[in-house]
Design an enzyme around this catalytic site. Sequence first.
Site, mmCIF file in Angstrom:
data_model
loop_
_atom_site.group_PDB
_atom_site.id
_atom_site.type_symbol
_atom_site.label_atom_id
_atom_site.label_comp_id
_atom_site.label_asym_id
_atom_site.label_seq_id
_atom_site.Cartn_x
_atom_site.Cartn_y
_atom_site.Cartn_z
ATOM 1 C CB SER A 107 0.558 4.894 12.079
ATOM 2 O OG SER A 107 -0.005 4.182 12.409
ATOM 3 C CG LEU A 108 -5.824 6.749 11.523
ATOM 4 C CD1 LEU A 108 -7.140 6.986 11.576
ATOM 5 C CD2 LEU A 108 -5.766 8.415 11.363
ATOM 6 C CB THR B 68 1.438 -2.175 10.404
ATOM 7 O OG1 THR B 68 0.197 -1.767 9.444
ATOM 8 C CG2 THR B 68 2.920 -0.718 10.511
ATOM 9 C CE LYS C 232 -0.392 -5.602 10.009
ATOM 10 N NZ LYS C 232 -1.356 -5.546 9.572
ATOM 11 C CG ASP D 101 -5.500 -7.719 12.231
ATOM 12 O OD1 ASP D 101 -5.458 -5.829 12.262
ATOM 13 O OD2 ASP D 101 -3.836 -7.383 10.744
ATOM 14 N N GLY E 93 -3.546 -11.486 0.743
ATOM 15 C CA GLY E 93 -2.699 -11.257 1.490
ATOM 16 C C GLY E 93 -2.316 -12.158 2.925
ATOM 17 N N GLY E 94 -1.733 -11.108 3.549
ATOM 18 C CA GLY E 94 -1.556 -11.331 5.744
ATOM 19 C C GLY E 94 -2.931 -11.056 6.013
ATOM 20 C CG ASN F 223 -5.120 -11.902 -4.351
ATOM 21 O OD1 ASN F 223 -5.497 -11.007 -3.766
ATOM 22 N ND2 ASN F 223 -3.592 -12.630 -4.746
ATOM 23 N NE ARG F 224 -1.968 -7.582 -7.884
ATOM 24 C CZ ARG F 224 -1.098 -6.799 -7.920
ATOM 25 N NH1 ARG F 224 -1.905 -5.529 -8.221
ATOM 26 N NH2 ARG F 224 -1.262 -6.822 -6.416
ATOM 27 C CE1 TYR G 8 -7.331 3.047 8.539
ATOM 28 C CE2 TYR G 8 -7.428 0.875 8.646
ATOM 29 C CZ TYR G 8 -6.637 1.866 8.777
ATOM 30 O OH TYR G 8 -5.090 2.307 9.147
HETATM 31 P P1 NAP Z 1 -0.943 -7.985 1.555
HETATM 32 O O1 NAP Z 1 -0.202 -8.638 2.192
HETATM 33 O O2 NAP Z 1 0.429 -6.083 1.326
HETATM 34 O O3 NAP Z 1 -1.607 -7.798 0.507
HETATM 35 C C1 NAP Z 1 -2.385 -7.463 -0.517
HETATM 36 C C2 NAP Z 1 -3.803 -7.847 -1.108
HETATM 37 O O4 NAP Z 1 -4.635 -6.721 -2.122
HETATM 38 C C3 NAP Z 1 -2.713 -8.886 -2.259
HETATM 39 O O5 NAP Z 1 -4.014 -9.927 -2.148
HETATM 40 C C4 NAP Z 1 -2.909 -8.259 -3.007
HETATM 41 O O6 NAP Z 1 -3.259 -8.990 -4.387
HETATM 42 C C5 NAP Z 1 -3.866 -7.205 -3.468
HETATM 43 N N1 NAP Z 1 -4.019 -6.585 -4.378
HETATM 44 C C6 NAP Z 1 -3.460 -5.078 -4.150
HETATM 45 N N2 NAP Z 1 -3.380 -4.230 -4.720
HETATM 46 C C7 NAP Z 1 -3.944 -4.515 -5.799
HETATM 47 C C8 NAP Z 1 -3.884 -3.845 -7.161
HETATM 48 N N3 NAP Z 1 -3.778 -3.083 -7.784
HETATM 49 N N4 NAP Z 1 -5.454 -4.936 -7.323
HETATM 50 C C9 NAP Z 1 -5.505 -5.875 -7.447
HETATM 51 N N5 NAP Z 1 -4.815 -6.547 -6.296
HETATM 52 C C10 NAP Z 1 -4.337 -5.684 -5.322
HETATM 53 O O7 NAP Z 1 -1.742 -6.648 2.570
HETATM 54 P P2 NAP Z 1 -2.868 -6.782 4.164
HETATM 55 O O8 NAP Z 1 -1.802 -6.408 4.779
HETATM 56 O O9 NAP Z 1 -3.278 -8.256 3.892
HETATM 57 O O10 NAP Z 1 -3.848 -5.499 3.626
HETATM 58 C C11 NAP Z 1 -4.680 -5.909 3.149
HETATM 59 C C12 NAP Z 1 -5.407 -4.070 3.365
HETATM 60 O O11 NAP Z 1 -6.372 -4.765 4.042
HETATM 61 C C13 NAP Z 1 -4.732 -3.504 2.950
HETATM 62 O O12 NAP Z 1 -5.802 -2.186 2.806
HETATM 63 C C14 NAP Z 1 -5.263 -2.414 4.884
HETATM 64 O O13 NAP Z 1 -4.900 -1.010 5.229
HETATM 65 C C15 NAP Z 1 -6.362 -3.551 5.081
HETATM 66 N N6 NAP Z 1 -6.397 -3.513 6.996
HETATM 67 C C16 NAP Z 1 -6.764 -2.728 7.085
HETATM 68 C C17 NAP Z 1 -7.046 -3.636 9.205
HETATM 69 C C18 NAP Z 1 -7.798 -2.793 9.731
HETATM 70 O O14 NAP Z 1 -7.533 -2.234 10.493
HETATM 71 N N7 NAP Z 1 -9.165 -2.229 9.205
HETATM 72 C C19 NAP Z 1 -5.740 -3.759 9.199
HETATM 73 C C20 NAP Z 1 -5.251 -4.758 8.641
HETATM 74 C C21 NAP Z 1 -4.710 -4.707 7.115
HETATM 75 P P3 NAP Z 1 -1.909 -10.495 -5.279
HETATM 76 O O15 NAP Z 1 -1.761 -11.501 -4.258
HETATM 77 O O16 NAP Z 1 -2.039 -9.644 -7.037
HETATM 78 O O17 NAP Z 1 -0.310 -9.203 -5.413
#
Ligand code: NAP
Length: 292
Positions: A24-25, A71, A75, A111, A137-138, A160-161, A236
């Site tokens: 975490s940053l 995080t 969440k 977010d 996802g979230g 989505n996958r 990022y």
């Molecule tokens: P999450 O609830 O765990 O959801 C993950 C999503 O990614 C799901 O739709 C999942 O698909 C898909 N996924 C994961 N690995 C995959 C793979 N190998 N192939 C295909 N699909 C895959 O996570 P989240 O909280 O939504 O976060 C998602 C991304 O957003 C992360 O990279 C996170 O770091 C980024 N994020 C960035 C910020 C920011 O401030 N920039 C803030 C929040 C999140 P399935 O449904 O099929 O499992």
Amino acid sequence: MHSSIEIKYNTKIVGVVGHPIKHSLSPMMHNYAFNKGGLDFVYLPFDIASTNLKDALKGMVALGIAGFNVTIPHKERIVEYLDELSDSAKIVNAVNTVVNENGKLHGYNTDVNGILKTLEDYKDDIAGKTVSVLGAGGAARAVIYTLINNFNVKKINIINRTGEKAESLKDYFSSKMLFEKIKAYELVPPDVTEILSKSKLIINASAIGMSPEEDDSPTTIPKSFNNKQIVFDLVYNPRKTKFLSIAESQGATILNGLKMFIEQGAKAFELWTNEKMEIEKITEILNKEAEL
Ligand code: NAP
């Protein structure tokens, strides 16, 4: 980003609750900002396993922790343990910021603010257009909420996958926010090429391409992109994902997740301190940090 913090008996403690937490940053960003703003706060990482979340929250209240970020993987699960939720946290059904108000834990989804700030310069370009969101996802829920609430988009494709998750998100938003123009697709890169190529804005809200899986991309098909598009990747780390590199090679405007990360933090900072975070300097430092 070195900061020297003098801890006093009444220094306010905030932090981040997650598991794992080592990448975490947020501690670096917030401690820098507290120090720079002369605020008597300290930000700590709390590595909390899911089985300990409920007890950890009781501990936070007992210790008088002023607030914290939330995080992965907490969440969504944390929602049931909080006393109050903001409107956006309620609809997104995920919380990334908590404020301890006299022993009551109030949950927010900042977010949403990060997404809003990242896209606000493109509001006119996006209005009345089709947007494709990768992931269900979230983060995808926060993106879809923000698009419906703040941008006058014509249509949203969720890709989505796991196709059923995209379907259930589609049903959720059409009933919760009365937005009917949503379609759900399974992520099959050759099949979604046309859908992506016809979108004005493409957002990767999936974890695909995040370090250490930097060679992955939701699609590697250049025809998915064109020079009229805006392509936003929430990831990022790395700052330029393979997905963004391919989009850039086709002339698209690209946006990474760093601004969203900083802006979600800035909103949390404001909720805890009632002060503004110094965004420009922090952006510069976090961009430099990526080059190390
Ligand atoms: P999450 O609830 O765990 O959801 C993950 C999503 O990614 C799901 O739709 C999942 O698909 C898909 N996924 C994961 N690995 C995959 C793979 N190998 N192939 C295909 N699909 C895959 O996570 P989240 O909280 O939504 O976060 C998602 C991304 O957003 C992360 O990279 C996170 O770091 C980024 N994020 C960035 C910020 C920011 O401030 N920039 C803030 C929040 C999140 P399935 O449904 O099929 O499992």
